[in-house]
Design a protein around this motif. Sequence first.
Motif, PDB file in Angstrom:
ATOM      1  N   GLY A  54     -24.145  33.475  74.086  1.00  0.00           N
ATOM      2  CA  GLY A  54     -23.600  32.298  74.745  1.00  0.00           C
ATOM      3  C   GLY A  54     -24.634  31.475  75.485  1.00  0.00           C
ATOM      4  N   ILE A  55     -25.908  31.706  75.192  1.00  0.00           N
ATOM      5  CA  ILE A  55     -26.987  30.945  75.827  1.00  0.00           C
ATOM      6  C   ILE A  55     -27.464  29.860  74.871  1.00  0.00           C
ATOM      7  CG2 ILE A  55     -29.280  31.055  76.871  1.00  0.00           C
ATOM      8  CD1 ILE A  55     -28.716  34.081  77.308  1.00  0.00           C
ATOM      9  N   SER A  56     -27.600  28.644  75.378  1.00  0.00           N
ATOM     10  CA  SER A  56     -28.141  27.537  74.593  1.00  0.00           C
ATOM     11  C   SER A  56     -29.521  27.169  75.120  1.00  0.00           C
ATOM     12  CB  SER A  56     -27.220  26.314  74.657  1.00  0.00           C
ATOM     13  OG  SER A  56     -25.997  26.570  73.999  1.00  0.00           O
ATOM     14  N   TYR A  57     -30.414  26.841  74.192  1.00  0.00           N
ATOM     15  CA  TYR A  57     -31.781  26.450  74.532  1.00  0.00           C
ATOM     16  C   TYR A  57     -32.005  25.028  74.041  1.00  0.00           C
ATOM     17  CZ  TYR A  57     -32.749  31.335  75.569  1.00  0.00           C
ATOM     18  OH  TYR A  57     -32.721  32.602  76.108  1.00  0.00           O
ATOM     19  N   LEU A  58     -32.314  24.135  74.978  1.00  0.00           N
ATOM     20  CA  LEU A  58     -32.583  22.739  74.663  1.00  0.00           C
ATOM     21  C   LEU A  58     -34.086  22.527  74.836  1.00  0.00           C
ATOM     22  CD1 LEU A  58     -30.426  19.805  76.098  1.00  0.00           C
ATOM     23  CD2 LEU A  58     -32.771  19.562  75.321  1.00  0.00           C
ATOM     24  N   THR A  59     -34.756  22.168  73.739  1.00  0.00           N
ATOM     25  CA  THR A  59     -36.216  22.079  73.749  1.00  0.00           C
ATOM     26  C   THR A  59     -36.682  20.651  73.526  1.00  0.00           C
ATOM     27  OG1 THR A  59     -36.367  24.320  72.832  1.00  0.00           O
ATOM     28  CG2 THR A  59     -38.352  22.954  72.733  1.00  0.00           C
ATOM     29  N   LEU A  60     -37.481  20.127  74.461  1.00  0.00           N
ATOM     30  CA  LEU A  60     -38.172  18.858  74.261  1.00  0.00           C
ATOM     31  C   LEU A  60     -39.295  19.124  73.267  1.00  0.00           C
ATOM     32  CD1 LEU A  60     -38.364  17.775  78.005  1.00  0.00           C
ATOM     33  CD2 LEU A  60     -36.829  16.859  76.264  1.00  0.00           C
ATOM     34  N   ASN A  61     -39.267  18.428  72.127  1.00  0.00           N
ATOM     35  CA  ASN A  61     -40.110  18.808  70.998  1.00  0.00           C
ATOM     36  C   ASN A  61     -40.923  17.631  70.469  1.00  0.00           C
ATOM     37  OD1 ASN A  61     -40.976  20.678  68.943  1.00  0.00           O
ATOM     38  ND2 ASN A  61     -39.602  19.636  67.505  1.00  0.00           N
ATOM     39  N   ASN A  62     -41.617  16.961  71.375  1.00  0.00           N
ATOM     40  CA  ASN A  62     -42.467  15.846  70.968  1.00  0.00           C
ATOM     41  C   ASN A  62     -43.797  15.899  71.728  1.00  0.00           C
ATOM     42  OD1 ASN A  62     -43.207  13.495  69.640  1.00  0.00           O
ATOM     43  ND2 ASN A  62     -42.109  12.146  71.051  1.00  0.00           N
ATOM     44  N   PRO A  63     -44.554  16.999  71.536  1.00  0.00           N
ATOM     45  CA  PRO A  63     -45.766  17.204  72.342  1.00  0.00           C
ATOM     46  C   PRO A  63     -46.823  16.126  72.147  1.00  0.00           C
ATOM     47  CG  PRO A  63     -45.658  18.786  70.531  1.00  0.00           C
ATOM     48  CD  PRO A  63     -44.326  18.108  70.588  1.00  0.00           C
ATOM     49  N   SER A  64     -46.868  15.492  70.977  1.00  0.00           N
ATOM     50  CA  SER A  64     -47.867  14.457  70.745  1.00  0.00           C
ATOM     51  C   SER A  64     -47.645  13.249  71.644  1.00  0.00           C
ATOM     52  CB  SER A  64     -47.857  14.017  69.279  1.00  0.00           C
ATOM     53  OG  SER A  64     -46.626  13.398  68.948  1.00  0.00           O
ATOM     54  N   LYS A  65     -46.416  13.074  72.114  1.00  0.00           N
ATOM     55  CA  LYS A  65     -46.075  11.995  73.053  1.00  0.00           C
ATOM     56  C   LYS A  65     -45.828  12.548  74.455  1.00  0.00           C
ATOM     57  CE  LYS A  65     -46.075   8.624  70.032  1.00  0.00           C
ATOM     58  NZ  LYS A  65     -47.057   7.502  70.110  1.00  0.00           N
ATOM     59  N   ARG A  66     -46.328  13.761  74.702  1.00  0.00           N
ATOM     60  CA  ARG A  66     -46.198  14.415  76.009  1.00  0.00           C
ATOM     61  C   ARG A  66     -44.734  14.544  76.437  1.00  0.00           C
ATOM     62  NH1 ARG A  66     -50.945  14.310  79.133  1.00  0.00           N
ATOM     63  NH2 ARG A  66     -49.838  13.736  81.043  1.00  0.00           N
ATOM     64  N   ASN A  67     -43.875  14.708  75.411  1.00  0.00           N
ATOM     65  CA  ASN A  67     -42.431  14.873  75.634  1.00  0.00           C
ATOM     66  C   ASN A  67     -41.868  13.783  76.546  1.00  0.00           C
ATOM     67  OD1 ASN A  67     -42.007  17.272  74.034  1.00  0.00           O
ATOM     68  ND2 ASN A  67     -43.118  18.399  75.616  1.00  0.00           N
ATOM     69  N   ALA A  68     -42.275  12.545  76.261  1.00  0.00           N
ATOM     70  CA  ALA A  68     -41.816  11.402  77.049  1.00  0.00           C
ATOM     71  C   ALA A  68     -40.313  11.204  76.877  1.00  0.00           C
ATOM     72  CB  ALA A  68     -42.558  10.136  76.623  1.00  0.00           C
ATOM     73  N   LEU A  69     -39.683  10.731  77.940  1.00  0.00           N
ATOM     74  CA  LEU A  69     -38.243  10.496  77.918  1.00  0.00           C
ATOM     75  C   LEU A  69     -37.961   9.047  77.536  1.00  0.00           C
ATOM     76  CD1 LEU A  69     -37.171  12.471  81.126  1.00  0.00           C
ATOM     77  CD2 LEU A  69     -37.193  13.249  78.751  1.00  0.00           C
ATOM     78  N   SER A  70     -38.125   8.752  76.259  1.00  0.00           N
ATOM     79  CA  SER A  70     -37.744   7.435  75.749  1.00  0.00           C
ATOM     80  C   SER A  70     -36.222   7.329  75.798  1.00  0.00           C
ATOM     81  CB  SER A  70     -38.223   7.264  74.308  1.00  0.00           C
ATOM     82  OG  SER A  70     -37.556   8.189  73.455  1.00  0.00           O
ATOM     83  N   LEU A  71     -35.701   6.139  75.588  1.00  0.00           N
ATOM     84  CA  LEU A  71     -34.248   5.966  75.602  1.00  0.00           C
ATOM     85  C   LEU A  71     -33.604   6.825  74.517  1.00  0.00           C
ATOM     86  CD1 LEU A  71     -31.731   4.622  76.725  1.00  0.00           C
ATOM     87  CD2 LEU A  71     -32.164   2.674  75.200  1.00  0.00           C
ATOM     88  N   GLY A  72     -34.247   6.891  73.346  1.00  0.00           N
ATOM     89  CA  GLY A  72     -33.712   7.721  72.271  1.00  0.00           C
ATOM     90  C   GLY A  72     -33.648   9.186  72.642  1.00  0.00           C
ATOM     91  N   VAL A  73     -34.690   9.684  73.307  1.00  0.00           N
ATOM     92  CA  VAL A  73     -34.712  11.088  73.741  1.00  0.00           C
ATOM     93  C   VAL A  73     -33.650  11.326  74.818  1.00  0.00           C
ATOM     94  CG1 VAL A  73     -36.076  12.829  74.965  1.00  0.00           C
ATOM     95  CG2 VAL A  73     -37.105  11.515  73.100  1.00  0.00           C
ATOM     96  N   ILE A  74     -33.516  10.379  75.741  1.00  0.00           N
ATOM     97  CA  ILE A  74     -32.488  10.499  76.777  1.00  0.00           C
ATOM     98  C   ILE A  74     -31.101  10.609  76.139  1.00  0.00           C
ATOM     99  CG2 ILE A  74     -31.325   9.266  78.659  1.00  0.00           C
ATOM    100  CD1 ILE A  74     -34.121   8.082  79.359  1.00  0.00           C
TER     101      ILE A  74
END
Length: 286
Positions: free
Chosen positions: A44-64
């Motif tokens: 029952g554990i979920s893992y949410l991974t920011l997966n854009n290391p080349s862009k330093r995992n930036a929070l663009s609107l699409g990522v948000i």
Amino acid sequence: STQSGHYGRGQMKLLKPNLIYNTFIVRQLSTQQSKVLLESNHNGISYLTLNNPSKRNALSLGVIEDLIKCIHSANDSRCLVIKSTGNVFSSGHDLKELHSSDANQQETIFRRVNDLMLMIARNKVPVIASVDGLATAAGCQLVAACHMAICSENSRFATPGVNIGLFCSTPSVQLSRAVNKKLAMDMLLTGEPISAEAALQGGLVSRIYKSKDLNSETDRIANIIASKSSPVVRLGIQNFNRQIRSSLEEAAAMSASTMVHNLELGDGKEGLAAFLEKRHPNWNKD
């Protein structure tokens, strides 16, 4: 030096990690090319991974927007972990996107990042940030918004917007509610990063581990939380968020009512009976 993990008051005993990665199910929202990955396991554990290391995992609107969708998709989880790939947890907003956007688009970006942070803070599912590296600006805000935050000893945290003429006003909302006022203003006014140890002392994170132990310790902690009664945990988080925004008298009254409600829950009755009968409780699986 940092041991296997610790609170501010002492060291913790390192327990044998649960090897739960073998039971991952990748949800349909995610692909290996996604900038955000959502995985679940049978505990029952979920893992949410920011997966854009080349862009330093930036929070663009699409990522948000992807993060909001993934968190909504994980609302049946018993625990949600937010982590990242690469050596930067998140560098915050995509500055190129902000620079090229008009005022209406910029307003949309900041409105949606606020929606994301409030969604995390008010989520009834416990949300843990697992940080191994640098978290800056809105990336630091993301850490502060989570119910718990764990980091590696080499992690650093900063709100450096003032250095480029863009004060970290939206990150200050979550930061000022996670750390003391003096530390928040120090970070916001100087833009200088703080160490993992300073983040622990200031209240931004609750535990530090060696980088090699971070994943296994995050799994262990998530499994501990997932083993508790989900209805009880969700009720507790809801009351915590309500009472902390209230006066002392209002907080005491509403928390007393919550305790009575808790005792009326099936798991509340089961837990109390199990304690008195000296057995392990059999929690509701919902």
